[in-house]
Design a protein around this motif. Structure first.
Motif, PDB file in Angstrom:
ATOM      1  N   ARG A  80     -43.388 -28.750  29.214  1.00  0.00           N
ATOM      2  CA  ARG A  80     -44.588 -28.851  28.183  1.00  0.00           C
ATOM      3  C   ARG A  80     -44.687 -27.417  27.306  1.00  0.00           C
ATOM      4  O   ARG A  80     -45.190 -27.377  26.271  1.00  0.00           O
ATOM      5  CB  ARG A  80     -45.801 -29.504  28.707  1.00  0.00           C
ATOM      6  N   ALA A  81     -44.733 -26.297  28.091  1.00  0.00           N
ATOM      7  CA  ALA A  81     -44.732 -25.174  27.608  1.00  0.00           C
ATOM      8  C   ALA A  81     -43.617 -24.943  26.541  1.00  0.00           C
ATOM      9  O   ALA A  81     -44.032 -24.141  25.518  1.00  0.00           O
ATOM     10  CB  ALA A  81     -45.022 -24.041  28.576  1.00  0.00           C
ATOM     11  N   GLU A  82     -42.524 -25.297  26.849  1.00  0.00           N
ATOM     12  CA  GLU A  82     -41.401 -25.006  26.170  1.00  0.00           C
ATOM     13  C   GLU A  82     -41.654 -25.974  25.009  1.00  0.00           C
ATOM     14  O   GLU A  82     -41.167 -25.542  23.626  1.00  0.00           O
ATOM     15  CB  GLU A  82     -39.953 -25.532  26.744  1.00  0.00           C
ATOM     16  N   LEU A  83     -42.070 -27.275  25.128  1.00  0.00           N
ATOM     17  CA  LEU A  83     -42.336 -28.122  24.079  1.00  0.00           C
ATOM     18  C   LEU A  83     -43.281 -27.483  23.020  1.00  0.00           C
ATOM     19  O   LEU A  83     -43.174 -27.362  21.518  1.00  0.00           O
ATOM     20  CB  LEU A  83     -42.870 -29.591  24.305  1.00  0.00           C
ATOM     21  N   ALA A  84     -44.427 -26.882  23.450  1.00  0.00           N
ATOM     22  CA  ALA A  84     -45.353 -26.311  22.688  1.00  0.00           C
ATOM     23  C   ALA A  84     -44.604 -24.973  21.764  1.00  0.00           C
ATOM     24  O   ALA A  84     -44.955 -24.916  20.687  1.00  0.00           O
ATOM     25  CB  ALA A  84     -46.439 -25.799  23.350  1.00  0.00           C
ATOM     26  N   ALA A  85     -43.757 -24.204  22.507  1.00  0.00           N
ATOM     27  CA  ALA A  85     -43.311 -23.417  21.809  1.00  0.00           C
ATOM     28  C   ALA A  85     -42.386 -23.676  20.536  1.00  0.00           C
ATOM     29  O   ALA A  85     -42.015 -23.194  19.569  1.00  0.00           O
ATOM     30  CB  ALA A  85     -42.658 -22.456  22.822  1.00  0.00           C
ATOM     31  N   CYS A  86     -41.569 -24.892  20.889  1.00  0.00           N
ATOM     32  CA  CYS A  86     -40.454 -25.611  19.807  1.00  0.00           C
ATOM     33  C   CYS A  86     -41.455 -25.939  18.576  1.00  0.00           C
ATOM     34  O   CYS A  86     -40.885 -25.827  17.673  1.00  0.00           O
ATOM     35  CB  CYS A  86     -39.921 -26.642  20.516  1.00  0.00           C
ATOM     36  N   VAL A  87     -42.491 -26.398  18.961  1.00  0.00           N
ATOM     37  CA  VAL A  87     -43.458 -26.794  17.788  1.00  0.00           C
ATOM     38  C   VAL A  87     -43.951 -25.761  17.182  1.00  0.00           C
ATOM     39  O   VAL A  87     -44.048 -25.645  15.868  1.00  0.00           O
ATOM     40  CB  VAL A  87     -44.396 -27.843  18.212  1.00  0.00           C
ATOM     41  N   LEU A 137     -46.598 -34.552  23.133  1.00  0.00           N
ATOM     42  CA  LEU A 137     -47.434 -33.933  22.062  1.00  0.00           C
ATOM     43  C   LEU A 137     -48.860 -34.289  21.992  1.00  0.00           C
ATOM     44  O   LEU A 137     -49.595 -33.502  21.510  1.00  0.00           O
ATOM     45  CB  LEU A 137     -46.642 -34.221  20.831  1.00  0.00           C
ATOM     46  N   GLN A 138     -48.876 -35.528  22.182  1.00  0.00           N
ATOM     47  CA  GLN A 138     -50.409 -36.158  21.939  1.00  0.00           C
ATOM     48  C   GLN A 138     -51.284 -35.578  23.129  1.00  0.00           C
ATOM     49  O   GLN A 138     -52.360 -35.037  23.015  1.00  0.00           O
ATOM     50  CB  GLN A 138     -50.298 -37.557  22.341  1.00  0.00           C
ATOM     51  N   ALA A 139     -50.832 -35.212  24.435  1.00  0.00           N
ATOM     52  CA  ALA A 139     -51.440 -34.749  25.489  1.00  0.00           C
ATOM     53  C   ALA A 139     -51.937 -33.251  25.132  1.00  0.00           C
ATOM     54  O   ALA A 139     -52.761 -32.652  25.439  1.00  0.00           O
ATOM     55  CB  ALA A 139     -50.677 -34.862  26.509  1.00  0.00           C
ATOM     56  N   LEU A 140     -50.701 -32.425  24.612  1.00  0.00           N
ATOM     57  CA  LEU A 140     -51.070 -31.164  24.189  1.00  0.00           C
ATOM     58  C   LEU A 140     -51.695 -30.928  22.760  1.00  0.00           C
ATOM     59  O   LEU A 140     -52.000 -29.899  22.279  1.00  0.00           O
ATOM     60  CB  LEU A 140     -49.621 -30.378  23.793  1.00  0.00           C
ATOM     61  N   ASP A 141     -52.205 -32.275  22.229  1.00  0.00           N
ATOM     62  CA  ASP A 141     -52.828 -32.167  20.918  1.00  0.00           C
ATOM     63  C   ASP A 141     -52.188 -31.518  19.736  1.00  0.00           C
ATOM     64  O   ASP A 141     -52.844 -30.653  19.132  1.00  0.00           O
ATOM     65  CB  ASP A 141     -54.453 -31.496  21.079  1.00  0.00           C
ATOM     66  N   LEU A 142     -51.033 -31.716  19.803  1.00  0.00           N
ATOM     67  CA  LEU A 142     -50.246 -31.151  18.691  1.00  0.00           C
ATOM     68  C   LEU A 142     -49.519 -32.237  17.765  1.00  0.00           C
ATOM     69  O   LEU A 142     -49.460 -33.281  18.056  1.00  0.00           O
ATOM     70  CB  LEU A 142     -48.662 -30.309  19.337  1.00  0.00           C
TER      71      LEU A 142
END
Length: 128
Positions: free
Chosen positions: A68-75, A107-112
């Motif tokens: 999830r941290a990697e996903l946030a960094a990608c976004v 993405l929804q859980a990270l509010d992105l």
């Protein structure tokens, strides 16, 4: 779905204990399913308790905290990336291969949100 209340469970078992009534009649009286009455009777017989089991939390998420941290960094690097592009980047970074729905839910859980790139230049005409 919430479990039935302890009060209802006790009333159903009291009606079953009266005798002379079928399980179907007790279920119809309290507007519960016949299988609930059977399971409640079995639970009282085996454990002696009528209380509902605690919620078990559901299945574990497929993407762990690191993914999830990697996903946030990608976004953060590319806000207009599609779900398929994000899936590919996660897989390349060592995360498990997951579907688009899993990426979308993460993405929804990270509010992105996906930030769409503007495809045309802004108008030179002043608005107003």
């Amino acid at each position: 779905m919430k479990p039935y209340s302890d009060d209802l469970r006790e009333r159903v078992m009291a009606a079953c204990a009266e005798g002379g009534r079928s399980v179907g009649a007790v279920a119809a009286q309290f507007r519960v399913s016949v299988s609930f009455v059977h399971k409640l009777r079995r639970r009282q017989r085996t454990t002696g308790s009528l209380a509902a089991l605690p919620h078990r939390g559901g299945p574990a998420p497929l993407l762990d905290a690191a993914a999830r941290a990697e996903l946030a960094a990608c976004v953060a690097r590319q806000p207009d990336a599609t779900l398929d592009e994000l899936r590919g980047r996660l897989t390349a970074a060592g995360a498990p291969a997951v579907g688009r729905t899993t990426v979308w839910q993460a993405l929804q859980a990270l509010d992105l949100r996906r930030k769409k790139r503007v495809s045309t230049p802004p108008s030179a005409t002043p608005s107003g």
